[in-house]
Design a protein around this motif. Structure first.
Motif, PDB file in Angstrom:
ATOM      1  N   ARG A  45       0.850  -1.188   0.000  1.00 12.10           N
ATOM      2  CA  ARG A  45       0.000   0.000   0.000  1.00 12.10           C
ATOM      3  C   ARG A  45       0.882   1.233   0.000  1.00 12.10           C
ATOM      4  NH1 ARG A  45      -4.777   2.067  -0.845  1.00 12.10           N
ATOM      5  NH2 ARG A  45      -5.510   3.579   0.680  1.00 12.10           N
ATOM      6  N   GLY A  46       0.571   2.203  -0.853  1.00 10.64           N
ATOM      7  CA  GLY A  46       1.429   3.368  -0.980  1.00 10.64           C
ATOM      8  C   GLY A  46       0.729   4.689  -0.751  1.00 10.64           C
ATOM      9  N   ALA A  47       1.501   5.679  -0.341  1.00 13.37           N
ATOM     10  CA  ALA A  47       1.074   7.070  -0.224  1.00 13.37           C
ATOM     11  C   ALA A  47       2.229   7.901  -0.764  1.00 13.37           C
ATOM     12  CB  ALA A  47       0.771   7.417   1.225  1.00 13.37           C
ATOM     13  N   TYR A  48       1.949   9.120  -1.186  1.00 15.91           N
ATOM     14  CA  TYR A  48       2.964   9.933  -1.844  1.00 15.91           C
ATOM     15  C   TYR A  48       3.260  11.210  -1.071  1.00 15.91           C
ATOM     16  CZ  TYR A  48       2.413   6.783  -5.743  1.00 15.91           C
ATOM     17  OH  TYR A  48       2.390   5.652  -6.512  1.00 15.91           O
ATOM     18  N   VAL A  49       4.534  11.626  -1.125  1.00 19.66           N
ATOM     19  CA  VAL A  49       5.004  12.839  -0.466  1.00 19.66           C
ATOM     20  C   VAL A  49       5.960  13.540  -1.420  1.00 19.66           C
ATOM     21  CG1 VAL A  49       6.261  13.743   1.530  1.00 19.66           C
ATOM     22  CG2 VAL A  49       4.856  11.732   1.798  1.00 19.66           C
ATOM     23  N   CYS A  50       5.944  14.879  -1.418  1.00 18.14           N
ATOM     24  CA  CYS A  50       6.899  15.650  -2.220  1.00 18.14           C
ATOM     25  C   CYS A  50       8.320  15.326  -1.762  1.00 18.14           C
ATOM     26  CB  CYS A  50       6.660  17.148  -2.054  1.00 18.14           C
ATOM     27  SG  CYS A  50       5.137  17.735  -2.779  1.00 18.14           S
ATOM     28  N   ASN A  51       9.272  15.609  -2.618  1.00 18.91           N
ATOM     29  CA  ASN A  51      10.668  15.310  -2.314  1.00 18.91           C
ATOM     30  C   ASN A  51      11.296  16.418  -1.470  1.00 18.91           C
ATOM     31  OD1 ASN A  51      13.128  14.101  -2.286  1.00 18.91           O
ATOM     32  ND2 ASN A  51      13.603  14.468  -4.421  1.00 18.91           N
ATOM     33  N   ASN A  52      10.604  16.839  -0.400  1.00 22.15           N
ATOM     34  CA  ASN A  52      11.206  17.790   0.524  1.00 22.15           C
ATOM     35  C   ASN A  52      10.756  17.485   1.946  1.00 22.15           C
ATOM     36  OD1 ASN A  52       8.800  19.282   1.210  1.00 22.15           O
ATOM     37  ND2 ASN A  52       8.960  20.301  -0.763  1.00 22.15           N
ATOM     38  N   LEU A  53      11.550  17.942   2.890  1.00 22.39           N
ATOM     39  CA  LEU A  53      11.348  17.626   4.293  1.00 22.39           C
ATOM     40  C   LEU A  53      10.091  18.290   4.851  1.00 22.39           C
ATOM     41  CD1 LEU A  53      12.975  15.830   6.078  1.00 22.39           C
ATOM     42  CD2 LEU A  53      14.303  17.771   6.810  1.00 22.39           C
ATOM     43  N   ASP A  54       9.748  19.490   4.351  1.00 17.82           N
ATOM     44  CA  ASP A  54       8.585  20.206   4.870  1.00 17.82           C
ATOM     45  C   ASP A  54       7.295  19.421   4.672  1.00 17.82           C
ATOM     46  OD1 ASP A  54      10.157  22.322   5.686  1.00 17.82           O
ATOM     47  OD2 ASP A  54       9.885  23.440   3.821  1.00 17.82           O
ATOM     48  N   CYS A  55       7.131  18.824   3.495  1.00 14.09           N
ATOM     49  CA  CYS A  55       5.914  18.053   3.227  1.00 14.09           C
ATOM     50  C   CYS A  55       5.835  16.821   4.107  1.00 14.09           C
ATOM     51  CB  CYS A  55       5.833  17.683   1.752  1.00 14.09           C
ATOM     52  SG  CYS A  55       5.305  19.053   0.719  1.00 14.09           S
ATOM     53  N   LEU A  56       6.959  16.167   4.343  1.00 12.55           N
ATOM     54  CA  LEU A  56       6.955  14.994   5.221  1.00 12.55           C
ATOM     55  C   LEU A  56       6.585  15.405   6.645  1.00 12.55           C
ATOM     56  CD1 LEU A  56       7.414  11.971   5.560  1.00 12.55           C
ATOM     57  CD2 LEU A  56       9.799  12.460   6.032  1.00 12.55           C
ATOM     58  N   LYS A  57       7.097  16.544   7.096  1.00 13.24           N
ATOM     59  CA  LYS A  57       6.768  17.022   8.447  1.00 13.24           C
ATOM     60  C   LYS A  57       5.291  17.389   8.557  1.00 13.24           C
ATOM     61  CE  LYS A  57      11.376  18.440   9.787  1.00 13.24           C
ATOM     62  NZ  LYS A  57      12.273  19.504  10.183  1.00 13.24           N
ATOM     63  N   LYS A  58       4.728  18.012   7.512  1.00 12.99           N
ATOM     64  CA  LYS A  58       3.296  18.339   7.518  1.00 12.99           C
ATOM     65  C   LYS A  58       2.451  17.076   7.565  1.00 12.99           C
ATOM     66  CE  LYS A  58       3.575  22.609   4.842  1.00 12.99           C
ATOM     67  NZ  LYS A  58       3.258  23.211   3.543  1.00 12.99           N
ATOM     68  N   ALA A  59       2.827  16.077   6.769  1.00 13.20           N
ATOM     69  CA  ALA A  59       2.091  14.810   6.748  1.00 13.20           C
ATOM     70  C   ALA A  59       2.196  14.108   8.100  1.00 13.20           C
ATOM     71  CB  ALA A  59       2.618  13.913   5.637  1.00 13.20           C
ATOM     72  N   ARG A  60       3.349  14.225   8.735  1.00 10.45           N
ATOM     73  CA  ARG A  60       3.548  13.592  10.048  1.00 10.45           C
ATOM     74  C   ARG A  60       2.692  14.282  11.105  1.00 10.45           C
ATOM     75  NH1 ARG A  60       9.407  12.893  13.079  1.00 10.45           N
ATOM     76  NH2 ARG A  60       8.645  11.739  14.863  1.00 10.45           N
ATOM     77  N   LYS A  61       2.673  15.607  11.081  1.00 13.13           N
ATOM     78  CA  LYS A  61       1.926  16.365  12.076  1.00 13.13           C
ATOM     79  C   LYS A  61       0.424  16.089  11.976  1.00 13.13           C
ATOM     80  CE  LYS A  61       1.281  21.008  13.849  1.00 13.13           C
ATOM     81  NZ  LYS A  61       1.533  22.433  13.647  1.00 13.13           N
ATOM     82  N   ALA A  62      -0.095  16.014  10.757  1.00 10.30           N
ATOM     83  CA  ALA A  62      -1.532  15.788  10.549  1.00 10.30           C
ATOM     84  C   ALA A  62      -1.885  14.299  10.511  1.00 10.30           C
ATOM     85  CB  ALA A  62      -1.963  16.467   9.261  1.00 10.30           C
ATOM     86  N   ARG A  63      -0.904  13.426  10.647  1.00 10.01           N
ATOM     87  CA  ARG A  63      -1.088  11.969  10.620  1.00 10.01           C
ATOM     88  C   ARG A  63      -1.745  11.490   9.322  1.00 10.01           C
ATOM     89  NH1 ARG A  63       0.526   9.679  15.031  1.00 10.01           N
ATOM     90  NH2 ARG A  63       0.499  10.691  17.035  1.00 10.01           N
ATOM     91  N   ARG A  64      -1.438  12.151   8.224  1.00 12.81           N
ATOM     92  CA  ARG A  64      -2.031  11.783   6.938  1.00 12.81           C
ATOM     93  C   ARG A  64      -1.484  10.465   6.397  1.00 12.81           C
ATOM     94  NH1 ARG A  64      -1.326  17.619   5.061  1.00 12.81           N
ATOM     95  NH2 ARG A  64      -3.223  18.602   5.803  1.00 12.81           N
ATOM     96  N   LEU A  65      -0.197  10.214   6.612  1.00 10.09           N
ATOM     97  CA  LEU A  65       0.378   8.950   6.141  1.00 10.09           C
ATOM     98  C   LEU A  65      -0.231   7.767   6.887  1.00 10.09           C
ATOM     99  CD1 LEU A  65       4.150   9.833   5.685  1.00 10.09           C
ATOM    100  CD2 LEU A  65       2.460   9.445   3.916  1.00 10.09           C
ATOM    101  N   GLU A  66      -0.461   7.946   8.170  1.00 10.20           N
ATOM    102  CA  GLU A  66      -1.058   6.862   8.958  1.00 10.20           C
ATOM    103  C   GLU A  66      -2.459   6.545   8.456  1.00 10.20           C
ATOM    104  OE1 GLU A  66      -0.724   7.796  13.105  1.00 10.20           O
ATOM    105  OE2 GLU A  66       1.460   7.765  13.028  1.00 10.20           O
ATOM    106  N   ARG A  67      -3.218   7.579   8.100  1.00 12.07           N
ATOM    107  CA  ARG A  67      -4.558   7.358   7.564  1.00 12.07           C
ATOM    108  C   ARG A  67      -4.501   6.684   6.199  1.00 12.07           C
ATOM    109  NH1 ARG A  67      -6.375  12.863   8.006  1.00 12.07           N
ATOM    110  NH2 ARG A  67      -5.811  13.158  10.148  1.00 12.07           N
ATOM    111  N   SER A  68      -3.577   7.129   5.355  1.00  8.51           N
ATOM    112  CA  SER A  68      -3.467   6.563   4.012  1.00  8.51           C
ATOM    113  C   SER A  68      -3.022   5.099   4.033  1.00  8.51           C
ATOM    114  CB  SER A  68      -2.461   7.361   3.168  1.00  8.51           C
ATOM    115  OG  SER A  68      -2.910   8.670   2.986  1.00  8.51           O
ATOM    116  N   LEU A  69      -2.122   4.784   4.933  1.00 10.41           N
ATOM    117  CA  LEU A  69      -1.571   3.434   4.991  1.00 10.41           C
ATOM    118  C   LEU A  69      -2.319   2.520   5.964  1.00 10.41           C
ATOM    119  CD1 LEU A  69       2.226   4.332   4.950  1.00 10.41           C
ATOM    120  CD2 LEU A  69       0.802   3.652   3.032  1.00 10.41           C
ATOM    121  N   SER A  70      -3.302   3.071   6.675  1.00 10.67           N
ATOM    122  CA  SER A  70      -4.140   2.306   7.620  1.00 10.67           C
ATOM    123  C   SER A  70      -3.323   1.583   8.684  1.00 10.67           C
ATOM    124  CB  SER A  70      -5.005   1.297   6.867  1.00 10.67           C
ATOM    125  OG  SER A  70      -5.775   1.936   5.898  1.00 10.67           O
ATOM    126  N   CYS A  71      -2.344   2.279   9.267  1.00 14.12           N
ATOM    127  CA  CYS A  71      -1.560   1.684  10.349  1.00 14.12           C
ATOM    128  C   CYS A  71      -0.859   2.782  11.144  1.00 14.12           C
ATOM    129  CB  CYS A  71      -0.527   0.699   9.809  1.00 14.12           C
ATOM    130  SG  CYS A  71       0.796   1.477   8.900  1.00 14.12           S
TER     131      CYS A  71
END
Length: 89
Positions: A45-71
């Motif tokens: 199962r995959g989710a996508y993030v821009c190739n920069n640290l800011d987007c990964l930090k935003k996704a981490r803060k909002a827990r978007r990756l956890e929702r996308s990956l269901s874990c």
């Protein structure tokens, strides 16, 4: 002659639609392991993030990756992904 359609994906951090090749895939393998997939060929199962640290930090803060990956994603995994992105930039 038809033009080839470019696959678009949404970044989990900023929410912008971008061509699939510009984004980095975060994948949850069938065994439950979470990792960055720079090639885009790993199974799971995959989710996508821009190739920069800011987007990964935003996704981490909002827990978007956890929702996308269901874990739940442990902090060590996020830290390792941040280190890999820093090396790649």
């Amino acid at each position: 002659m038809q033009t080839k359609k470019i696959p678009m994906r949404m970044c989990s951090g900023c929410g912008k639609m971008k061509p699939k090749r510009e984004l980095i895939r975060v994948v949850r393998s069938p065994q439950g392991e979470i990792s960055l997939d720079t090639v885009g060929k790993k199974p799971g199962r995959g989710a996508y993030v821009c190739n920069n640290l800011d987007c990964l930090k935003k996704a981490r803060k909002a827990r978007r990756l956890e929702r996308s990956l269901s874990c739940q994603i442990p902090d060590e995994v996020y830290n390792r992904m941040e280190e890999e992105l820093e090396k790649g930039e």
